[in-house]
Scaffold this motif. Structure first.
Motif, short mmCIF file in Angstrom:
data_model
loop_
_atom_site.label_atom_id
_atom_site.label_comp_id
_atom_site.label_asym_id
_atom_site.label_seq_id
_atom_site.Cartn_x
_atom_site.Cartn_y
_atom_site.Cartn_z
N ALA A 141 -7.65 37.27 44.11
CA ALA A 141 -7.89 36.70 45.43
C ALA A 141 -8.73 35.42 45.28
CB ALA A 141 -8.61 37.71 46.33
N GLY A 169 -9.05 45.95 42.20
CA GLY A 169 -7.91 46.06 43.11
C GLY A 169 -7.13 47.33 42.81
N ASN A 175 -9.20 42.03 44.82
CA ASN A 175 -9.76 41.36 46.00
C ASN A 175 -11.00 42.05 46.58
OD1 ASN A 175 -8.57 43.65 47.01
ND2 ASN A 175 -6.88 42.58 48.00
N SER A 227 -3.47 43.07 43.78
CA SER A 227 -4.38 41.92 43.85
C SER A 227 -5.81 42.42 43.72
CB SER A 227 -4.21 41.20 45.20
OG SER A 227 -5.18 40.16 45.32
N ILE A 265 -0.63 41.27 38.10
CA ILE A 265 -1.96 41.23 38.70
C ILE A 265 -2.28 39.80 39.11
CG2 ILE A 265 -4.41 41.77 38.32
CD1 ILE A 265 -3.47 43.55 35.97
N SER A 266 -2.83 39.68 40.31
CA SER A 266 -3.26 38.38 40.80
C SER A 266 -4.72 38.49 41.26
CB SER A 266 -2.37 37.91 41.96
OG SER A 266 -2.44 38.82 43.04
N PRO A 308 -1.78 34.46 37.89
CA PRO A 308 -1.32 35.85 37.78
C PRO A 308 -0.81 36.15 36.38
CG PRO A 308 0.29 34.53 38.92
CD PRO A 308 -0.88 33.64 38.72
N GLU A 361 2.72 45.64 41.72
CA GLU A 361 1.98 44.40 41.99
C GLU A 361 0.69 44.75 42.71
OE1 GLU A 361 4.27 41.56 44.09
OE2 GLU A 361 5.84 41.40 42.55
N SER A 409 -3.23 49.49 43.61
CA SER A 409 -1.87 49.41 44.12
C SER A 409 -1.55 50.58 45.04
CB SER A 409 -0.88 49.38 42.95
OG SER A 409 -0.82 50.69 42.34
#
Length: 404
Positions: free
Chosen positions: A305, A385, A401, A399, A302-303, A341, A397, A387
């Motif tokens: 934004a 977010g 955002n 994000s 997970i990242s 992340p 993965e 996927s």
């Protein structure tokens, strides 16, 4: 200590003076003198009455009445005209009383006053600079338990009179950390942080104490402080060590491996801790492999934004859903916010629906949300977010955002 004994002498002298004061006063009432004064007053008053009666012709023998009056006055005088003095002298009472006060005061203090502890307290307070220097120098020989107790006592005394001493609070917090006294450590470090929040040492000590707390908000605050130290390029092995152990306990094994690897690069193979860190990395990698092999699991990276602004006490909620986008999660887990992340692993242990496990899915999607108020049922203002649909077992993965 001299001032203390001088004060006891002063108090004892005051007590003796209060005892002596009544004995020194002269007796204000004298029975014999009072009787004579009354007789004189009565005699003069009666003479005046007789003179008035004689002038009015009421009495015939004034001189005889005066003689009788004088005789009655003489009859009122006792045969023994010498008043018997008190047989006890004031000094005979004063001296034993003073001696008794002095002996009892100091005897009772010796028995119940803890004079030895007061003396030890004074000595410890005087030795505070030496003990503090020994603690801060990081000598190979650590402070003994007695020295730690002495240092704690001296610090508490100093901080009582100097509550704005951030260094003193920092030292007290470190001692409490060494003694596993979480409550004292947090309180002391919080005071130091309040007084000197820009100090890297104070921030690290405060984060370390918060990490020992069982409260999730305290732990989140500790991660925020440690992440801030890293962002400020503060290079200290303890920062990475705290983050690594915290990640390992939260089963964020990739993050633990990353932090321990950085520590190994910092110390080099010549350091005796190099091999220990290698074993820790192997343990985390092994646990990470076990998590991946447990009857199918989902590994999610997970990242965040750039525009995401997460409140300090937020939490990360990760949920696995059917590929058709069903709102009811099949599996879910809640984590402290931490740093990004980051990678988390969900398996059948995180299943939410009775009768259906995560491993029963063939395809799935993963959603992640930053919960800002601690209530999973409210989403207004939260960042999230989602996927793409993937097959079970494939890495995911996503994000964060978007915002509700």
């Amino acid at each position: 200590m001299t001032l203390f004994w001088v004060s006891t002498v002063v108090l004892t002298v005051v007590a003796c003076f209060l005892i002596a004061l009544p004995l020194k006063r002269k007796k204000t009432i004298n029975d014999e003198q009072l009787r004579d004064e009354l007789n004189k007053a009565f005699y003069k008053d009666r003479l005046s009455e007789l003179q008035v009666e004689a002038d009015e012709g009421l009495v015939d023998s004034q001189q005889e009445l005066i003689a009788d009056l004088k005789q009655s006055l003489l009859d009122d005088i006792p045969e023994d005209t010498h008043t018997k003095k008190d047989s006890i002298s004031p000094m005979a009472v004063l001296i034993p009383s003073v001696a008794l006060i002095v002996v009892m005061s100091y005897s009772l203090y010796a028995k119940f006053g803890a004079a030895d502890k007061v003396s030890h307290w004074q000595e410890v307070s005087e030795n505070l600079p030496e003990l503090s220097k020994k603690l801060m120098s990081g000598q190979a020989e650590p402070l003994s338990d007695d020295e730690m107790r002495d240092l704690t006592l001296a610090l508490r005394t100093r901080l009582h009179y100097q509550p704005d001493d951030s260094t003193g609070w920092l030292l007290l917090g470190r001692i409490a950390l060494a003694n596993r006294d979480v409550s004292t450590a947090i309180d002391a470090m919080e005071n130091a942080y309040r007084l000197e929040s820009d100090s890297a040492d104070v921030r690290l000590g405060y984060a370390q104490s918060l990490m020992m707390s069982q409260d999730e908000m305290d732990q989140n605050n500790a991660r925020r402080i440690l992440t801030g130290l890293l962002q400020d390029d503060y290079v200290d092995l303890r920062v990475f060590s705290l983050l690594a152990f915290d990640a390992f306990e939260r089963q964020d094994f990739p993050a633990a491996v990353r932090y321990w690897s950085i520590m190994r690069e910092m110390i080099g193979p010549e350091d005796s801790r190099y091999e220990m860190l290698g074993r820790s990395i192997q343990s985390a990698q092994s646990r990470m492999g076990e998590a991946m092999d447990q009857s199918k699991s989902v590994r999610v990276t997970i990242s965040l934004a750039d525009q995401v602004q997460a409140p300090e006490n937020s939490a990360l909620i990760v949920s696995v859903h059917r590929a058709d986008g069903s709102p009811m999660p099949v599996a879910a887990a809640r984590y402290p916010l931490g740093s990004f992340p980051r990678t988390v692993v969900l398996d059948d242990n995180n299943s939410m629906m009775q009768g259906q496990k995560l491993s029963d899915l063939s395809e799935l999607i993963v959603r992640a949300r930053i919960d800002s108020d601690g209530n999973v049922s409210t989403k207004s203002g939260d960042w999230y977010g989602e996927s793409q649909a993937v097959e079970l077992g494939e890495p995911v993965e996503l994000s964060i955002n978007s915002q509700y």
